[in-house]
Structure formats: structure tokens, C-alpha cells
Design an enzyme around this catalytic site. Structure first.
Site, PDB file in Angstrom:
ATOM      1  N   ARG A 237       0.379  -4.047  -7.018  1.00  0.00           N
ATOM      2  CA  ARG A 237       0.732  -3.374  -5.774  1.00  0.00           C
ATOM      3  C   ARG A 237       1.909  -2.433  -6.034  1.00  0.00           C
ATOM      4  O   ARG A 237       2.829  -2.770  -6.789  1.00  0.00           O
ATOM      5  CB  ARG A 237       1.132  -4.383  -4.685  1.00  0.00           C
ATOM      6  CG  ARG A 237      -0.016  -5.197  -4.106  1.00  0.00           C
ATOM      7  CD  ARG A 237      -0.991  -4.346  -3.293  1.00  0.00           C
ATOM      8  NE  ARG A 237      -2.036  -5.129  -2.661  1.00  0.00           N
ATOM      9  CZ  ARG A 237      -3.286  -5.238  -3.126  1.00  0.00           C
ATOM     10  NH1 ARG A 237      -3.665  -4.606  -4.214  1.00  0.00           N
ATOM     11  NH2 ARG A 237      -4.175  -5.954  -2.463  1.00  0.00           N
ATOM     12  N   GLU A 266      -0.086   4.621   0.010  1.00  0.00           N
ATOM     13  CA  GLU A 266      -1.436   5.034  -0.397  1.00  0.00           C
ATOM     14  C   GLU A 266      -2.149   5.671   0.777  1.00  0.00           C
ATOM     15  O   GLU A 266      -2.024   5.168   1.887  1.00  0.00           O
ATOM     16  CB  GLU A 266      -2.223   3.828  -0.918  1.00  0.00           C
ATOM     17  CG  GLU A 266      -1.638   3.296  -2.224  1.00  0.00           C
ATOM     18  CD  GLU A 266      -2.476   2.178  -2.850  1.00  0.00           C
ATOM     19  OE1 GLU A 266      -3.657   2.023  -2.491  1.00  0.00           O
ATOM     20  OE2 GLU A 266      -1.928   1.465  -3.686  1.00  0.00           O
ATOM     21  N   HIS A 285      -6.332   3.608  -6.767  1.00  0.00           N
ATOM     22  CA  HIS A 285      -6.660   2.232  -6.359  1.00  0.00           C
ATOM     23  C   HIS A 285      -8.148   1.962  -6.629  1.00  0.00           C
ATOM     24  O   HIS A 285      -8.893   1.523  -5.746  1.00  0.00           O
ATOM     25  CB  HIS A 285      -6.316   2.000  -4.884  1.00  0.00           C
ATOM     26  CG  HIS A 285      -6.034   0.553  -4.585  1.00  0.00           C
ATOM     27  ND1 HIS A 285      -4.991   0.143  -3.794  1.00  0.00           N
ATOM     28  CD2 HIS A 285      -6.657  -0.583  -4.982  1.00  0.00           C
ATOM     29  CE1 HIS A 285      -4.988  -1.189  -3.703  1.00  0.00           C
ATOM     30  NE2 HIS A 285      -5.995  -1.644  -4.425  1.00  0.00           N
TER      31      HIS A 285
HETATM   32  C1  OXD Z   1      -7.745  -6.057  -3.717  1.00  0.00           C
HETATM   33  C2  OXD Z   1      -7.561  -4.733  -4.315  1.00  0.00           C
HETATM   34  O1  OXD Z   1      -6.763  -6.715  -3.352  1.00  0.00           O
HETATM   35  O2  OXD Z   1      -8.565  -4.082  -4.681  1.00  0.00           O
HETATM   36  O3  OXD Z   1      -8.903  -6.475  -3.592  1.00  0.00           O
HETATM   37  O4  OXD Z   1      -6.428  -4.264  -4.436  1.00  0.00           O
END
Ligand code: OXD
Length: 324
Positions: A237, A266, A285
Site C-alpha cells: 500500500r 490512487e 495497482h
Molecule cells: C487487494 C489489492 O488488496 O489488489 O486485493 O490491492
């Protein structure tokens, strides 16, 4: 029983999501099944829903739910959508944790190889029809003999370790609960000791869930502690990394490169200086994207639905005390 699917945010239209929803529809045949596109529809439908499938739920939607017993989220991490009313409720929250263990590990290996072999530089030279090999020849490197430090030796982290071993790398990492030897890991530290792997790692990989403990994990001080000319790879993250400090370290040459799949905001704003740093690889992502996603997500949902209907223990239940 009534199922409500909120087809929004990351569950909005895409071929993969449509396939997932088709499988879900089949699984819940015999029950009432409603797909909602916008928040107003969800607010109306959630009132008498028993189960909800969504990527995100808002406090406004949750406040309307009178019968809700289970929410299946469409992501592995649900840090983006937890709020006190939800956490203090008795609603079972299940995630897709574990679903990304193969694909994200492969993505990390691709990023390490791309950084080592300067594939981002090659791609930009290709766009210019430029065959000059001088910079690549001077800076390309190999993974063999290098050390990868993996913060988070969970399902994804252990798969990264397995693949890194095939490239003859040394693997160090951290784990929240130290409970015995881990395959393919040369040295493991407790989560609180993560700073110890910073000076050791040629590639530092973040593969932990976002919790109060992992928020702002890598700040200016930690970047300073990282091995000179090492690379940071973040597939966890964005909120774990101070991006201003990261940009400074990339500009000064303290860090050789970074490969980022996640960002504090994002989509990454178009005016972010991160876009223009030549030693950064950005993937939007997308580390978990692959055609098998729908089947894997539906498999977890099916397992959980069967358990839910039988009143048996479910898998991937979000642990409110751990925060993932
Ligand atoms: C998830 C991601 O948490 O793709 O699934 O970031």
C-alpha cells in the site's frame, strides 16, 4: 436469503469482474440476487439484504442495513473501507486474502528483473528508436548473489522467497509471528525489527497488509538506513512509504531505483514528480491482474458461501484485532 452486489469502484465493469459475477450468480441461484451500480440503489437494496459483495462499503450504506450478516469484499486488503461502525458490528467480513500469492510474487520478480536489467530504460529508448546501449551496458546488473529483503513473509512473501531462490538470491525478511523455520528464507526477523533488514537488502520488498503498525513504515530515516544503491519495490500500500523522501533518495542516487504498484493517492496524480523519475517503474495497482482472478475469487466466495449456509467456520475472515 438476499444477496446484494455493489458493482462499483474496483468491481466496476471489466470482463474479469463480469465473469466473477456470472459465477456468483450461478452460485446463489435459488436466492434473491440484486446487482446495484450506484450508491442510491445500494442504499435502497441493502435494507433487507443478508449478504453483500462489494469492493467498498460506506458508513451511509452500512447504516441502512438491518439484516446484514456477511460482507464478502472483492480485495485482499480492506484497509480502504473499514470504519468504526463496521468494525464494532457483528457482521462477518471476509476478504480475498491469499488470492494474489502467485501473481503478485511473479510481478515482484518481474520488477526486480526489470530494475536489474534496466528494462524501463530500454523501453524508453525503444520509443525514441534509439539503439544506444551505453547506459544499459554500464548499469545493468544481475539478481544472482544479491539479497532481497521481504517485509511480510506471508503467502505472497514466501512465494517471492521461493522464486528469488531460483535466481540464487539471499532472502531475508520479517514475519509478525515467528513460529519456526520458513522455507527459502535465510534470515527472519520479527515485524518490529524490520529496520534490521534495511541495510542488508539490495531489493527491499513491501508485502504486508496496511495496519496501524505498517502505516508510514518507510520514512526518511528508514530510507537513510537502506543499503546504498538498493531498490524499493512496493506491492502493498502507498501509505507505507514517504514518497517525498523516496523521490529525494531516487534523485540523489541514494537509491538505485524503485518499482511501485501502489501510491498514497490512487490514481497517481498526473502532476506527481514520481512519474518523471527515470529510475522508477510504475505499474497502476496492477500487480494482481491476471485472467485467473475471476475463478480464484469465485472459489473463495463459493467456499465461504457453502460454510455460511451450513453455519460452519468461514475462510479469510478479517481479524478485527490484527487489522487484516
Ligand atoms: C487487494 C489489492 O488488496 O489488489 O486485493 O490491492
Amino acid at each position: 436469503m438476499k444477496f446484494v452486489v455493489w458493482k462499483a469502484y474496483h468491481l466496476e465493469s471489466s470482463e474479469i469482474v463480469d465473469r466473477y459475477l456470472a459465477i456468483v450468480r450461478e452460485l446463489v441461484s435459488g436466492h434473491q440476487y440484486v446487482i446495484c451500480d450506484d450508491e442510491e440503489d445500494v442504499k435502497r437494496e441493502v435494507v433487507d439484504a443478508d449478504v453483500m459483495l462489494c469492493w467498498k462499503i460506506t458508513p451511509e450504506v452500512f447504516a441502512r442495513a438491518q439484516k446484514l450478516r456477511w460482507i464478502q469484499f472483492g480485495s485482499a486488503g480492506i484497509d480502504h473501507t473499514v470504519f468504526p461502525e463496521l468494525l464494532n458490528s457483528h457482521v462477518i467480513l471476509t476478504t480475498l486474502a491469499g488470492i494474489h500469492r502467485v501473481v503478485v510474487a511473479e510481478h515482484v520478480l518481474a520488477l526486480m528483473l526489470a530494475l536489474a536489467r534496466r528494462l524501463n530504460l530500454a523501453a524508453s529508448l525503444q520509443l525514441q528508436h534509439n539503439y544506444d546501449r551505453a547506459e544499459i551496458a554500464a548499469t545493468a546488473d544481475v539478481l544472482a548473489g544479491k539479497t532481497v529483503g521481504i517485509i511480510g513473509l506471508g503467502r505472497i512473501g514466501l512465494n517471492i522467497a521461493r522464486l528469488a531462490k531460483a535466481f540464487e538470491m539471499t532472502v531475508v525478511g520479517t514475519k509478525r509471528v515467528l513460529d519456526g523455520e520458513l522455507p527459502n528464507v535465510d534470515q527472519v526477523y520479527g515485524a518490529g525489527d524490520y529496520r534490521r533488514i534495511l541495510p542488508l537488502s539490495d531489493f527491499l520488498v513491501l508485502a504486508v497488509p496496511l495496519t496501524a503498525e505498517t502505516h508510514a513504515l518507510i520514512g526518511r530515516k528508514e530510507i537513510e538506513m537502506m543499503k546504498p544503491h538498493s531498490c524499493l519495490i512496493n506491492v502493498a500500500r502507498g501509505a507505507m512509504v514517504d514518497h517525498d523522501a523516496l523521490a529525494d533518495a531516487l534523485k540523489s542516487g541514494k537509491l538505485r531505483g524503485a518499482a511501485l504498484d501502489v501510491f498514497p493517492q490512487e490514481p497517481l496524480p498526473s502532476n506527481s514528480p514520481i512519474w518523471d523519475l527515470p529510475n522508477v517503474i510504475i505499474t497502476p495497482h496492477a500487480a494482481a491482474s491476471h485472467p485467473g482472478y475471476a475463478e480464484s475469487a469465485a472459489y473463495i466466495f463459493k467456499k465461504n458461501l457453502t460454510a455460511f449456509l451450513r453455519g460452519e467456520p468461514m475462510t479469510n475472515v478479517y481479524d478485527r484485532s490484527r487489522g487484516y
